[in-house]
Design a protein around this motif. Structure first.
Motif, PDB file in Angstrom:
ATOM      1  N   THR A 234       0.808  -1.213   0.000  1.00 36.88           N
ATOM      2  CA  THR A 234       0.000   0.000   0.000  1.00 36.88           C
ATOM      3  C   THR A 234       0.844   1.266   0.000  1.00 36.88           C
ATOM      4  N   GLU A 235       2.162   1.135   0.140  1.00 35.24           N
ATOM      5  CA  GLU A 235       3.045   2.304   0.190  1.00 35.24           C
ATOM      6  C   GLU A 235       3.945   2.410  -1.038  1.00 35.24           C
ATOM      7  N   ALA A 236       4.259   1.296  -1.668  1.00 33.41           N
ATOM      8  CA  ALA A 236       5.155   1.295  -2.827  1.00 33.41           C
ATOM      9  C   ALA A 236       4.403   1.755  -4.074  1.00 33.41           C
ATOM     10  N   PRO A 237       5.109   2.287  -5.060  1.00 33.00           N
ATOM     11  CA  PRO A 237       4.458   2.710  -6.303  1.00 33.00           C
ATOM     12  C   PRO A 237       3.642   1.604  -6.957  1.00 33.00           C
ATOM     13  N   ALA A 238       4.185   0.372  -6.956  1.00 32.47           N
ATOM     14  CA  ALA A 238       3.437  -0.767  -7.478  1.00 32.47           C
ATOM     15  C   ALA A 238       3.952  -2.033  -6.817  1.00 32.47           C
ATOM     16  N   ALA A 239       3.043  -2.956  -6.566  1.00 30.33           N
ATOM     17  CA  ALA A 239       3.393  -4.227  -5.928  1.00 30.33           C
ATOM     18  C   ALA A 239       2.301  -5.224  -6.268  1.00 30.33           C
ATOM     19  N   GLY A 240       2.619  -6.505  -6.135  1.00 31.23           N
ATOM     20  CA  GLY A 240       1.597  -7.486  -6.439  1.00 31.23           C
ATOM     21  C   GLY A 240       2.019  -8.905  -6.134  1.00 31.23           C
ATOM     22  N   VAL A 241       1.094  -9.819  -6.408  1.00 31.95           N
ATOM     23  CA  VAL A 241       1.292 -11.250  -6.207  1.00 31.95           C
ATOM     24  C   VAL A 241       1.014 -11.949  -7.528  1.00 31.95           C
ATOM     25  N   VAL A 242       1.853 -12.915  -7.871  1.00 33.66           N
ATOM     26  CA  VAL A 242       1.671 -13.671  -9.111  1.00 33.66           C
ATOM     27  C   VAL A 242       1.506 -15.155  -8.786  1.00 33.66           C
ATOM     28  N   ALA A 243       0.809 -15.876  -9.666  1.00 34.85           N
ATOM     29  CA  ALA A 243       0.590 -17.319  -9.505  1.00 34.85           C
ATOM     30  C   ALA A 243       0.674 -17.965 -10.871  1.00 34.85           C
ATOM     31  N   GLY A 244       1.558 -18.956 -11.006  1.00 31.61           N
ATOM     32  CA  GLY A 244       1.750 -19.567 -12.316  1.00 31.61           C
ATOM     33  C   GLY A 244       2.218 -20.999 -12.235  1.00 31.61           C
ATOM     34  N   PRO A 245       2.459 -21.616 -13.387  1.00 35.32           N
ATOM     35  CA  PRO A 245       2.742 -23.047 -13.437  1.00 35.32           C
ATOM     36  C   PRO A 245       4.145 -23.457 -13.025  1.00 35.32           C
ATOM     37  N   SER A 246       5.109 -22.518 -13.013  1.00 37.74           N
ATOM     38  CA  SER A 246       6.469 -22.918 -12.656  1.00 37.74           C
ATOM     39  C   SER A 246       7.274 -21.720 -12.174  1.00 37.74           C
ATOM     40  N   THR A 247       8.343 -22.019 -11.455  1.00 34.11           N
ATOM     41  CA  THR A 247       9.245 -20.978 -10.971  1.00 34.11           C
ATOM     42  C   THR A 247       9.825 -20.193 -12.137  1.00 34.11           C
ATOM     43  N   GLN A 248      10.294 -20.919 -13.152  1.00 31.37           N
ATOM     44  CA  GLN A 248      10.984 -20.263 -14.269  1.00 31.37           C
ATOM     45  C   GLN A 248      10.059 -19.327 -15.039  1.00 31.37           C
ATOM     46  N   GLU A 249       8.821 -19.742 -15.258  1.00 32.37           N
ATOM     47  CA  GLU A 249       7.892 -18.889 -16.012  1.00 32.37           C
ATOM     48  C   GLU A 249       7.512 -17.639 -15.233  1.00 32.37           C
ATOM     49  N   LEU A 250       7.371 -17.772 -13.924  1.00 33.83           N
ATOM     50  CA  LEU A 250       7.068 -16.598 -13.109  1.00 33.83           C
ATOM     51  C   LEU A 250       8.266 -15.660 -13.030  1.00 33.83           C
ATOM     52  N   GLU A 251       9.468 -16.213 -12.951  1.00 39.47           N
ATOM     53  CA  GLU A 251      10.663 -15.376 -12.966  1.00 39.47           C
ATOM     54  C   GLU A 251      10.731 -14.560 -14.249  1.00 39.47           C
ATOM     55  N   GLN A 252      10.407 -15.178 -15.376  1.00 44.12           N
ATOM     56  CA  GLN A 252      10.429 -14.462 -16.641  1.00 44.12           C
ATOM     57  C   GLN A 252       9.394 -13.344 -16.660  1.00 44.12           C
ATOM     58  N   LEU A 253       8.217 -13.632 -16.112  1.00 36.28           N
ATOM     59  CA  LEU A 253       7.177 -12.607 -16.033  1.00 36.28           C
ATOM     60  C   LEU A 253       7.666 -11.399 -15.237  1.00 36.28           C
ATOM     61  N   LEU A 254       8.291 -11.652 -14.088  1.00 38.51           N
ATOM     62  CA  LEU A 254       8.769 -10.549 -13.266  1.00 38.51           C
ATOM     63  C   LEU A 254       9.899  -9.793 -13.954  1.00 38.51           C
ATOM     64  N   GLU A 255      10.783 -10.500 -14.624  1.00 43.70           N
ATOM     65  CA  GLU A 255      11.865  -9.831 -15.341  1.00 43.70           C
ATOM     66  C   GLU A 255      11.311  -8.931 -16.446  1.00 43.70           C
ATOM     67  N   ASP A 256      10.293  -9.408 -17.146  1.00 42.19           N
ATOM     68  CA  ASP A 256       9.660  -8.590 -18.191  1.00 42.19           C
ATOM     69  C   ASP A 256       8.989  -7.368 -17.573  1.00 42.19           C
TER      70      ASP A 256
END
Length: 421
Positions: A376-398
């Protein structure tokens, strides 16, 4: 039971009522005006205001003694007030971990020594005061980390190219740490250590200890680092698959620092496939660790910890692993010029099918002035849910490469009036 809680973390991050029956127990919260303001008005409890000027434990002890009240438990779930709670317990004769016990999960030099004695690898480290007296005792030559013994959020952590470069910076009063570069340096030196920089991805393990045994643990891998976040870079974390070797390693660390009950947040370096201990805390992890842990396991860490700390039984029923992995991210704004937040490039990520939750400051809302992982204090923040560690890491990097934060001049009072309207 009469319970005193040193209240610092915003109430919604802990939800104390989930772990403590406030109708059954006589619960007191003591904190600053800002901290107490986060407690729900409907919660049956008593609130004690402290000024927030002196050391927390000194203020708490003085207030409690003036009221002539005895307590059965004194609790704190904040990294910054764990030692204060220990001092209060000792001063008031309340059962629970004392200062010597709590220092094992607060003093970074002490915890590394204990973990090394248990046969696990740790970065080579030395007290800053000892190093200044005899620089030759540093038996490494590469990158060197300067950090507070009891710090958090990577505040006042600086990396130098070598131990000798650190010595030069100390002599020239240009370490980048205010207390070391100015008149207060003599007293500040005792609060710092130096350690060798060990390369590799940084992992964190979060879980719960019951009767000295790790009852449940979830491992995660950072996307970015806490140190880079302090400097203004985005930070995220994605859960990894369970592994019995890692769990055994976690248990050895927990045993070494003698955590008996409660939550833990343990960080390690994956150095060429082997775990190197970094640090451990006897509290829940920050950012959205609590929520992502519950999504994976079905367990709410703070409420389970509170039950353990007041001596109540905790039944831990974890949900079966569905294969879904969860993660969190936060974009900083504390490093930017004072002004209003303007977010660019987020549209495609807000609606992404793996985006479980998205929070952002309103356009023009003042940027934070301090390091914060609060959604609630940072410019943007969130939670992600996906099929694998690697795919979520790529999403965050993008996401980190695409979303841009801009600070524009703003009359904060005018923003408040527009926002209220």
């Amino acid at each position: 039971m009469r319970i005193l809680i040193l209240h610092r973390i915003p109430y919604h991050k802990i939800d104390y009522h989930l772990g403590i029956d406030h109708d059954r127990h006589d619960v007191y919260y003591i904190g600053t005006e800002k901290s107490l303001a986060t407690i729900p008005a409907s919660l049956p409890c008593k609130q004690l205001l402290r000024p927030g000027i002196d050391r927390a434990s000194d203020e708490v002890i003085a207030i409690v003694k003036s009221l002539d009240i005895t307590f059965d438990r004194v609790l704190s779930l904040s990294e910054y007030e764990l030692l204060d709670a220990a001092r209060v317990r000792e001063a008031l004769g309340v059962s629970g971990p004392g200062v010597a016990k709590v220092e094992k999960v607060r003093d970074k030099l002490l915890m590394k020594r204990l973990v090394a004695q248990a046969g696990l690898r740790v970065p080579r480290a030395i007290a800053l005061a000892e190093y200044e007296e005899n620089p030759r005792i540093a038996d490494w030559t590469g990158r060197t980390v300067l950090k507070p013994l009891d710090g958090a959020s990577s505040e006042d952590v600086v990396v130098f190219d070598s131990p000798s470069a650190l010595i030069t910076a100390l002599k020239d009063h240009r370490t980048g740490v205010y207390s070391l570069d100015h008149a207060t340096r003599a007293s500040a030196t005792a609060r710092f250590e130096i350690e060798e920089f060990v390369t590799g991805p940084i992992l964190h393990f979060d879980g719960l200890v019951k009767d000295s045994r790790v009852a449940v643990v979830v491992g995660s891998r950072y996307v970015g680092t806490c140190l880079d976040y302090a400097s203004g870079m985005p930070l995220g974390s994605v859960q990894i698959d369970d592994h019995p070797v890692a769990r055994d390693w976690v248990q050895k660390v927990v045993s070494a620092v003698e955590i008996r009950d409660g939550s833990f947040h343990l960080e390690a370096i994956d150095h060429a496939g082997s775990l190197v201990f970094l640090e451990i805390a006897n509290r829940v992890g920050g950012a959205d660790v609590v929520d992502t842990f519950r999504m994976r396991t079905g367990i709410h860490l703070p409420s389970c910890e509170l039950k353990l700390l007041i001596g109540e039984d905790v039944e831990l029923h974890t949900t079966p692993d569905s294969g879904v992995r969860y993660g969190w991210f936060v974009l900083p704004g504390h490093h930017m010029p004072r002004g209003g937040c303007h977010l660019h490039g987020s549209q495609g990520f807000v609606s992404h099918p793996w985006m479980a939750r998205w929070n952002q400051l309103a356009q023009g809302q003042p940027l934070p002035r301090h390091i914060t992982y609060q959604a609630t204090e940072a410019p943007a923040a969130g939670v992600v849910a996906g099929p694998s560690t690697q795919e979520l890491e790529q999403l965050l990097e993008d996401l980190f490469a695409s979303v841009r934060i801009e600070s524009l001049p703003l009359d904060a009072a005018a923003w408040g009036e527009r926002h209220a309207a």
